[in-house]
Write a protein that holds these residues in place. Structure first.
Motif, mmCIF file in Angstrom:
data_model
loop_
_atom_site.group_PDB
_atom_site.id
_atom_site.type_symbol
_atom_site.label_atom_id
_atom_site.label_comp_id
_atom_site.label_asym_id
_atom_site.label_seq_id
_atom_site.Cartn_x
_atom_site.Cartn_y
_atom_site.Cartn_z
ATOM 1 N N LEU A 71 -47.224 -91.271 -10.814
ATOM 2 C CA LEU A 71 -48.252 -90.233 -10.679
ATOM 3 C C LEU A 71 -48.274 -89.666 -9.262
ATOM 4 C CD1 LEU A 71 -51.177 -91.784 -12.737
ATOM 5 C CD2 LEU A 71 -49.573 -89.985 -13.431
ATOM 6 N N ASP A 90 -56.059 -86.405 -17.103
ATOM 7 C CA ASP A 90 -56.187 -87.471 -18.111
ATOM 8 C C ASP A 90 -55.990 -88.838 -17.467
ATOM 9 O OD1 ASP A 90 -56.680 -85.667 -20.144
ATOM 10 O OD2 ASP A 90 -54.571 -85.525 -20.726
ATOM 11 N N PHE A 91 -55.014 -88.933 -16.596
ATOM 12 C CA PHE A 91 -54.768 -90.187 -15.889
ATOM 13 C C PHE A 91 -55.915 -90.514 -14.944
ATOM 14 C CE2 PHE A 91 -50.387 -89.262 -17.102
ATOM 15 C CZ PHE A 91 -49.941 -90.513 -17.492
ATOM 16 N N GLN A 133 -44.381 -86.726 -21.066
ATOM 17 C CA GLN A 133 -45.151 -87.289 -22.164
ATOM 18 C C GLN A 133 -44.873 -88.773 -22.433
ATOM 19 O OE1 GLN A 133 -44.465 -84.338 -25.176
ATOM 20 N NE2 GLN A 133 -46.245 -83.147 -24.540
ATOM 21 N N LEU A 176 -50.991 -95.061 -22.004
ATOM 22 C CA LEU A 176 -52.073 -95.157 -22.987
ATOM 23 C C LEU A 176 -51.882 -96.345 -23.915
ATOM 24 C CD1 LEU A 176 -52.615 -91.379 -23.851
ATOM 25 C CD2 LEU A 176 -54.082 -92.865 -22.447
ATOM 26 N N PHE A 187 -52.374 -82.435 -16.812
ATOM 27 C CA PHE A 187 -51.679 -83.686 -17.110
ATOM 28 C C PHE A 187 -52.276 -84.828 -16.292
ATOM 29 C CE2 PHE A 187 -48.265 -86.718 -16.083
ATOM 30 C CZ PHE A 187 -47.912 -87.128 -17.347
ATOM 31 N N THR A 234 -46.524 -96.773 -13.290
ATOM 32 C CA THR A 234 -47.171 -95.522 -13.704
ATOM 33 C C THR A 234 -47.901 -94.883 -12.530
ATOM 34 O OG1 THR A 234 -47.423 -96.320 -15.971
ATOM 35 C CG2 THR A 234 -48.849 -94.493 -15.286
ATOM 36 N N GLN A 242 -47.058 -90.833 -20.152
ATOM 37 C CA GLN A 242 -48.444 -90.842 -20.607
ATOM 38 C C GLN A 242 -48.608 -91.756 -21.818
ATOM 39 O OE1 GLN A 242 -49.958 -87.049 -22.029
ATOM 40 N NE2 GLN A 242 -51.949 -87.534 -21.166
ATOM 41 N N GLN A 243 -47.678 -91.693 -22.745
ATOM 42 C CA GLN A 243 -47.781 -92.505 -23.956
ATOM 43 C C GLN A 243 -47.689 -93.995 -23.644
ATOM 44 O OE1 GLN A 243 -48.668 -91.060 -26.897
ATOM 45 N NE2 GLN A 243 -49.093 -93.186 -27.344
#
Length: 143
Positions: A46, A67-68, A11, A18, A64, A42, A14-15
């Motif tokens: 991934l 979203d990316f 998480q 974003l 997960f 990032t 991801q944060q």
């Protein structure tokens, strides 16, 4: 499953991602070295996450990663003049498709719905990216 309990470790990645891409001035700062390094780190993470795909975590990793992947299509436009970043984005799509496609049969056998279309979603997004941003740096055999 231990992995499901430890999913929270993903998480912060991801944060941070974003937080970077959702800045109002992202278009203006996207070429700054610090921003590019965060995006690159990032994307590389991934690829590693996709490599960790196994039958017992494919569903949660797919959700997960989706979203990316959705955000990566927009990143291709932002970084269209930065081939190394676009290539890395395409590599993320390739890794997700390559590592998750082998579990499609097992997922379809146990679940239906969004996870049942792993192959279609990931491959369609990868195709869109490559179709609209041809760089001739990716081989078809990578799929």
């Amino acid at each position: 499953m231990t992995f499901l309990k430890n999913f929270k470790v993903l998480q912060p990645l991801q944060q941070r991602f974003l937080n970077v891409i959702n800045q109002e001035n992202f278009q203006q700062i996207c070429q700054e070295e610090e921003v590019k390094q965060e995006i690159t780190a990032t994307l590389e993470a991934l690829c590693g996450i996709a490599e960790a795909t196994q039958i017992d975590n494919v569903a949660i990793l797919f959700n997960f990663l989706m979203d990316f992947l959705n955000n990566c299509i927009g990143l291709m436009e932002v970084y269209k003049n930065t081939p190394e970043t676009v290539n890395l984005i395409i590599e993320v799509f390739v890794e997700v498709a390559h590592k998750q496609i082998c579990y499609l049969g097992e997922v379809n056998a146990t679940r239906r719905g969004r996870r049942g279309s792993v192959c279609e979603c990931v491959c369609a997004r990868a195709y869109i990216c490559i179709q609209y941003y041809p760089l001739n740096k990716i081989k078809c055999s990578d799929f």
